[in-house]
Design a protein around this motif. Sequence first.
Motif, PDB file in Angstrom:
ATOM      1  N   TYR A  71      49.451  46.318  45.853  1.00  0.00           N
ATOM      2  CA  TYR A  71      48.573  47.233  46.589  1.00  0.00           C
ATOM      3  C   TYR A  71      47.191  46.603  46.789  1.00  0.00           C
ATOM      4  CZ  TYR A  71      51.838  50.966  45.049  1.00  0.00           C
ATOM      5  OH  TYR A  71      52.927  51.742  44.795  1.00  0.00           O
ATOM      6  N   GLN A  72      46.631  46.110  45.699  1.00  0.00           N
ATOM      7  CA  GLN A  72      45.281  45.542  45.747  1.00  0.00           C
ATOM      8  C   GLN A  72      45.250  44.262  46.575  1.00  0.00           C
ATOM      9  OE1 GLN A  72      43.302  45.373  42.004  1.00  0.00           O
ATOM     10  NE2 GLN A  72      41.546  44.279  42.805  1.00  0.00           N
ATOM     11  N   VAL A  73      46.243  43.413  46.414  1.00  0.00           N
ATOM     12  CA  VAL A  73      46.292  42.154  47.166  1.00  0.00           C
ATOM     13  C   VAL A  73      46.303  42.420  48.670  1.00  0.00           C
ATOM     14  CG1 VAL A  73      47.703  40.112  47.656  1.00  0.00           C
ATOM     15  CG2 VAL A  73      47.426  40.894  45.295  1.00  0.00           C
ATOM     16  N   ILE A  74      47.160  43.324  49.099  1.00  0.00           N
ATOM     17  CA  ILE A  74      47.262  43.623  50.535  1.00  0.00           C
ATOM     18  C   ILE A  74      45.983  44.284  51.037  1.00  0.00           C
ATOM     19  CG2 ILE A  74      48.500  44.937  52.294  1.00  0.00           C
ATOM     20  CD1 ILE A  74      51.016  44.680  50.505  1.00  0.00           C
ATOM     21  N   ALA A  75      45.479  45.252  50.299  1.00  0.00           N
ATOM     22  CA  ALA A  75      44.262  45.955  50.731  1.00  0.00           C
ATOM     23  C   ALA A  75      43.099  44.980  50.878  1.00  0.00           C
ATOM     24  CB  ALA A  75      43.905  47.057  49.740  1.00  0.00           C
ATOM     25  N   GLU A  76      42.871  44.175  49.861  1.00  0.00           N
ATOM     26  CA  GLU A  76      41.734  43.253  49.904  1.00  0.00           C
ATOM     27  C   GLU A  76      41.914  42.162  50.957  1.00  0.00           C
ATOM     28  OE1 GLU A  76      41.162  42.019  45.835  1.00  0.00           O
ATOM     29  OE2 GLU A  76      40.174  43.920  45.318  1.00  0.00           O
ATOM     30  N   SER A  77      43.153  41.747  51.224  1.00  0.00           N
ATOM     31  CA  SER A  77      43.368  40.747  52.268  1.00  0.00           C
ATOM     32  C   SER A  77      43.087  41.309  53.656  1.00  0.00           C
ATOM     33  CB  SER A  77      44.788  40.183  52.205  1.00  0.00           C
ATOM     34  OG  SER A  77      45.736  41.151  52.612  1.00  0.00           O
ATOM     35  N   ASN A  78      43.027  42.645  53.768  1.00  0.00           N
ATOM     36  CA  ASN A  78      42.698  43.306  55.028  1.00  0.00           C
ATOM     37  C   ASN A  78      41.265  43.838  55.042  1.00  0.00           C
ATOM     38  OD1 ASN A  78      45.178  43.500  56.881  1.00  0.00           O
ATOM     39  ND2 ASN A  78      46.010  43.945  54.870  1.00  0.00           N
ATOM     40  N   GLY A  79      40.460  43.388  54.093  1.00  0.00           N
ATOM     41  CA  GLY A  79      39.048  43.774  54.081  1.00  0.00           C
ATOM     42  C   GLY A  79      38.771  45.148  53.514  1.00  0.00           C
ATOM     43  N   ALA A  80      39.741  45.735  52.838  1.00  0.00           N
ATOM     44  CA  ALA A  80      39.557  47.051  52.226  1.00  0.00           C
ATOM     45  C   ALA A  80      39.303  46.873  50.724  1.00  0.00           C
ATOM     46  CB  ALA A  80      40.789  47.916  52.444  1.00  0.00           C
ATOM     47  N   SER A  81      38.815  47.912  50.085  1.00  0.00           N
ATOM     48  CA  SER A  81      38.624  47.868  48.638  1.00  0.00           C
ATOM     49  C   SER A  81      39.610  48.826  47.985  1.00  0.00           C
ATOM     50  CB  SER A  81      37.189  48.234  48.273  1.00  0.00           C
ATOM     51  OG  SER A  81      36.891  49.540  48.704  1.00  0.00           O
ATOM     52  N   VAL A  82      39.765  48.684  46.676  1.00  0.00           N
ATOM     53  CA  VAL A  82      40.723  49.484  45.930  1.00  0.00           C
ATOM     54  C   VAL A  82      40.006  50.228  44.820  1.00  0.00           C
ATOM     55  CG1 VAL A  82      42.708  49.341  44.378  1.00  0.00           C
ATOM     56  CG2 VAL A  82      42.658  47.955  46.449  1.00  0.00           C
ATOM     57  N   LYS A  83      40.310  51.492  44.689  1.00  0.00           N
ATOM     58  CA  LYS A  83      39.819  52.324  43.580  1.00  0.00           C
ATOM     59  C   LYS A  83      41.047  52.789  42.817  1.00  0.00           C
ATOM     60  CE  LYS A  83      35.481  52.514  44.907  1.00  0.00           C
ATOM     61  NZ  LYS A  83      34.490  51.675  44.341  1.00  0.00           N
ATOM     62  N   GLN A  84      40.978  52.728  41.493  1.00  0.00           N
ATOM     63  CA  GLN A  84      42.103  53.116  40.670  1.00  0.00           C
ATOM     64  C   GLN A  84      41.871  54.482  40.020  1.00  0.00           C
ATOM     65  OE1 GLN A  84      42.505  49.797  37.971  1.00  0.00           O
ATOM     66  NE2 GLN A  84      43.867  48.733  39.381  1.00  0.00           N
ATOM     67  N   TYR A  85      42.967  55.209  39.818  1.00  0.00           N
ATOM     68  CA  TYR A  85      42.927  56.453  39.054  1.00  0.00           C
ATOM     69  C   TYR A  85      43.949  56.332  37.932  1.00  0.00           C
ATOM     70  CZ  TYR A  85      47.115  57.786  41.691  1.00  0.00           C
ATOM     71  OH  TYR A  85      48.356  57.823  42.238  1.00  0.00           O
ATOM     72  N   PRO A  86      43.643  56.890  36.774  1.00  0.00           N
ATOM     73  CA  PRO A  86      44.559  56.764  35.632  1.00  0.00           C
ATOM     74  C   PRO A  86      45.798  57.664  35.797  1.00  0.00           C
ATOM     75  CG  PRO A  86      42.673  58.094  35.023  1.00  0.00           C
ATOM     76  CD  PRO A  86      42.417  57.596  36.413  1.00  0.00           C
ATOM     77  N   LEU A  87      46.907  57.164  35.339  1.00  0.00           N
ATOM     78  CA  LEU A  87      48.137  57.969  35.358  1.00  0.00           C
ATOM     79  C   LEU A  87      48.201  58.834  34.116  1.00  0.00           C
ATOM     80  CD1 LEU A  87      50.845  55.535  36.717  1.00  0.00           C
ATOM     81  CD2 LEU A  87      49.838  57.484  37.839  1.00  0.00           C
TER      82      LEU A  87
END
Length: 124
Positions: free
Chosen positions: A108-124
Motif C-alpha cells: 500500500y505504502q510503496v504504491i501510494a508514495e510512488s504516485n506522490g501520495a502519503s500514507v497515514k496508518q491506523y491501529p488494528l
Amino acid sequence: QKLETDKDMIPLSLGDPTVFGNLKAPDVLVESIVSNTRSFKHNGYCHSAGIPAAREAVAEYFGRPDAPLTADDVILASGGSGALDIAITATLNEGDNLLVPAPGFPLYQVIAESNGASVKQYPL
C-alpha cells in the motif's frame, strides 16, 4: 511453522505460497496450460485489462438488472499486487493521503508514495 494442532501452517503473506508444495495446481489446469502453450495460439500478450471473453464472463456474473456491467467495466489484474497497483494508482492523486491499517500490507505504502501520495496508518 506449526499451529497448536501440529498441522503445517501455509504462509499466505508476502511471497509465493506454492514454494511450500501445499497449493498444487490440479492436473486439468496443468494439462490445459501445456495444451494451450503447444498450440501457439495464446503465447503472446493479451489485452492489458484481460482477455475480452473473461471480462465479459465476469461482467455477466456480477452484473445486475439495476447495475448492469459490460466487459468495458471490468479490469482483470495479474494477482493481488497487480490489482492493488491498479486500484490505488487509479484513485490517488499526487498529494493525496491514503489511510491504511497497521500492521498492514507494505505494498500500500510503496504504491501510494510512488504516485506522490502519503500514507497515514491506523491501529488494528
